[in-house]
Design a protein around this motif. Structure first.
Motif: not given
Length: 130
Positions: A35-48
């Motif tokens: 939200k505060m730094d649009k140039d950065k992205t976080d990647f979340f590994n998800c398991v369902a």
């Protein structure tokens, strides 16, 4: 309390596999812009698991937007004697966020239901006193 909510886009198609007991397991990664730094992205590994895994695998593809509620689990394991950690989001529920694509535009759908759009709006003007 261990609860996480994320909204993001799938980085690739989900991978659906079935365990020895027949339980469905889907693994996928969700990219979330900061939200505060649009140039950065976080990647979340998800398991369902189970039906949720099957739904995700069937209806979500790379680039689709998804909302996820779940919990974070940190797993420790060993590879060739080296200790490693992974952080995964275990999915409890999902939300469809992309609009379903239809062949007709909104205007065409309105015409199918009510005839010509302008005629429908004119009828409303005569009904209401404001």
């Amino acid at each position: 309390m261990n609860c996480i909510n994320i909204i993001g886009r799938l980085t690739k198609d989900p991978e659906l596999k079935f365990g020895q007991s027949g339980t469905a397991v889907a693994r996928f990664t969700v990219a979330v812009a900061r939200k505060m730094d649009k140039d950065k992205t976080d990647f979340f590994n998800c398991v369902a698991f189970k039906k949720t895994a099957e739904v995700i695998s069937e209806y979500f593809k790379k680039g689709n937007q998804i909302g996820i509620t779940g919990n974070v689990q940190i797993n420790e394991y060993e590879v060739n004697g080296e200790k490693k950690k992974s952080v995964d989001v275990f999915v409890e529920s999902i939300t469809f966020l992309d609009k379903k694509k239809t062949e007709k535009t909104d205007d065409e759908s309105i015409k199918d239901m009510f005839g010509d759009k302008e005629d429908f709006n004119n009828d409303l003007d005569d009904t209401f006193p404001f």
